[in-house]
Write a protein that holds these residues in place. Structure first.
Motif, mmCIF file in Angstrom:
data_model
loop_
_atom_site.group_PDB
_atom_site.id
_atom_site.type_symbol
_atom_site.label_atom_id
_atom_site.label_comp_id
_atom_site.label_asym_id
_atom_site.label_seq_id
_atom_site.Cartn_x
_atom_site.Cartn_y
_atom_site.Cartn_z
ATOM 1 N N LEU A 1 63.609 -68.499 48.585
ATOM 2 C CA LEU A 1 62.297 -67.842 49.056
ATOM 3 C C LEU A 1 63.288 -65.993 49.523
ATOM 4 N N ALA A 2 63.671 -66.387 50.238
ATOM 5 C CA ALA A 2 64.241 -64.826 51.116
ATOM 6 C C ALA A 2 65.075 -65.141 50.440
ATOM 7 N N GLN A 3 66.167 -65.494 49.606
ATOM 8 C CA GLN A 3 66.824 -64.518 49.241
ATOM 9 C C GLN A 3 66.017 -63.997 48.133
ATOM 10 N N ALA A 4 65.267 -63.945 47.145
ATOM 11 C CA ALA A 4 64.557 -63.686 46.191
ATOM 12 C C ALA A 4 63.806 -62.127 46.217
ATOM 13 N N PHE A 5 63.245 -62.046 47.960
ATOM 14 C CA PHE A 5 62.809 -61.889 48.716
ATOM 15 C C PHE A 5 63.395 -60.662 48.746
ATOM 16 N N ALA A 6 64.668 -60.286 49.675
ATOM 17 C CA ALA A 6 65.708 -59.715 49.834
ATOM 18 C C ALA A 6 65.958 -58.878 49.002
ATOM 19 N N ARG A 7 66.652 -59.510 47.433
ATOM 20 C CA ARG A 7 66.858 -59.353 46.895
ATOM 21 C C ARG A 7 65.883 -57.833 46.275
ATOM 22 N N GLN A 8 65.277 -58.177 45.486
ATOM 23 C CA GLN A 8 63.663 -57.229 45.200
ATOM 24 C C GLN A 8 63.211 -56.110 46.511
ATOM 25 N N TYR A 9 63.373 -56.144 47.245
ATOM 26 C CA TYR A 9 63.441 -55.387 48.636
ATOM 27 C C TYR A 9 64.114 -54.837 48.313
ATOM 28 N N ARG A 10 66.154 -54.773 48.645
ATOM 29 C CA ARG A 10 66.423 -54.095 48.773
ATOM 30 C C ARG A 10 67.179 -53.131 47.932
ATOM 31 N N GLU A 11 66.284 -53.383 45.995
ATOM 32 C CA GLU A 11 66.280 -52.717 44.957
ATOM 33 C C GLU A 11 65.296 -51.590 44.636
ATOM 34 N N ALA A 12 64.454 -52.218 45.691
ATOM 35 C CA ALA A 12 63.474 -51.236 45.586
ATOM 36 C C ALA A 12 63.777 -49.111 45.943
ATOM 37 N N THR B 1 69.539 -65.883 62.304
ATOM 38 C CA THR B 1 70.425 -66.644 61.480
ATOM 39 C C THR B 1 69.997 -66.095 59.945
ATOM 40 N N LEU B 2 68.911 -66.020 60.084
ATOM 41 C CA LEU B 2 68.403 -65.119 58.769
ATOM 42 C C LEU B 2 68.009 -63.440 59.670
ATOM 43 N N SER B 3 67.691 -63.567 60.813
ATOM 44 C CA SER B 3 67.647 -62.304 60.868
ATOM 45 C C SER B 3 68.687 -61.505 60.739
ATOM 46 N N ASP B 4 69.797 -62.034 61.475
ATOM 47 C CA ASP B 4 70.768 -61.268 61.272
ATOM 48 C C ASP B 4 71.266 -61.224 60.482
ATOM 49 N N ALA B 5 70.891 -61.824 59.186
ATOM 50 C CA ALA B 5 70.957 -61.395 57.913
ATOM 51 C C ALA B 5 70.200 -60.296 57.198
ATOM 52 N N LEU B 6 68.943 -60.292 57.401
ATOM 53 C CA LEU B 6 68.040 -59.171 57.184
ATOM 54 C C LEU B 6 67.847 -57.901 58.078
#
Length: 266
Positions: A136-147, A187-192
């Motif tokens: 979910l985090a991966q898919a969420f971040a992907r569409q967020y970056r593409e916006a 880890t997720l915080s640093d990634a995002l």
């Protein structure tokens, strides 16, 4: 106004329901995921209204005012399926556009001691509680970056269960997977963080969602200073706080919102 995905919304006395109701009250658009067949297999059972009744209650609000159905979307999806997280994100985006907030409230409960645990149960609990959350985090971040344009500051909120504060020897698969989410918060915080997305985890403490029997309810209440369990709406209030602009600098934290739970008290 935020565009929020909340997972694990299938019972009207659950935390996911309370979060969704609070966010709708706050004026946000909310897409919810549920998997009612899972509840039907557990001691607490599925909501007697059925998922359609749960959604209707969310759309009406507390005072049966004007319907909020335009601000509410829904999909049933089994997070044991590795394709489900991406499918849920796509459905939410199709309904409302770019998602700027995810509340990963879903969980598979698993009551099994070390002697009782099996590879099958470990794998299934891991798939729902950890793998699905990461996907979910991966898919969420992907569409967020593409916006385009880029959304306002994003939020990812996870849930854990206090396994870092006391042992849970009767719930080994559950404790292991919730412990993983706890440790993944940093880890997720640093990634995002470079994307403008904060990541925090909420431990809501003992929360009255209808699963505990009378003896456990009484025993735990005696160890809570207020003499009662926390309510789902109180957990929802913590989430609302983390979504506010005032919380923009709060990331990589596990928030223990337990109301002073005294585990050590006899």
């Amino acid at each position: 106004m935020r565009t929020v995905l909340v997972t694990g919304v299938s019972r009207s006395n659950g935390i996911g329901f309370a979060i969704t109701r609070r966010l709708l009250d706050d004026g946000h658009r909310v897409f919810v995921q549920s998997w009612s067949p899972y509840d039907a297999t557990e001691p607490w059972g599925a909501d007697p209204r059925g998922i359609d009744g749960v959604l209707a209650k969310l759309a009406r609000g507390d005072d049966d005012a004007e319907s909020r159905s335009d601000a509410l979307g829904h999909l049933e999806a089994d997070f044991a399926d590795p394709s489900a997280p991406e499918r849920v994100i796509r459905a939410a985006r199709a309904r409302f556009g770019t998602i700027d907030t995810v509340i990963a409230n879903h969980a598979r409960s698993s009551v099994a001691t070390l002697d009782e645990v099996s590879a099958t149960e470990l794998d299934l609990t891991w798939a729902v509680n950890v793998r699905a959350t990461l996907l979910l985090a991966q898919a969420f971040a992907r569409q967020y970056r593409e916006a385009d344009p880029k959304p306002r500051s994003g939020r990812l909120v996870l849930f854990t269960s206090g396994q870092h504060l006391a042992p849970m020897a009767s719930e080994v698969p559950y404790a292991a997977t919730k412990g993983a989410l706890h440790q993944l918060t940093w880890t997720l915080s640093d990634a995002l963080v470079d994307d403008g997305i904060t990541v925090n985890t909420v431990n809501p403490g003992p929360t009255d969602t209808g699963w505990a029997d009378e003896d456990l309810t009484s025993a735990v209440a005696d160890r809570l200073p207020r003499g009662r369990w926390n309510s789902p709406s109180e957990a929802a209030a913590v989430v609302s706080l983390l979504l506010s602009g005032d919380a923009a600098t709060i990331t990589a934290n596990v928030v223990d919102a337990e109301g002073g739970f005294r585990r050590w008290q006899p």
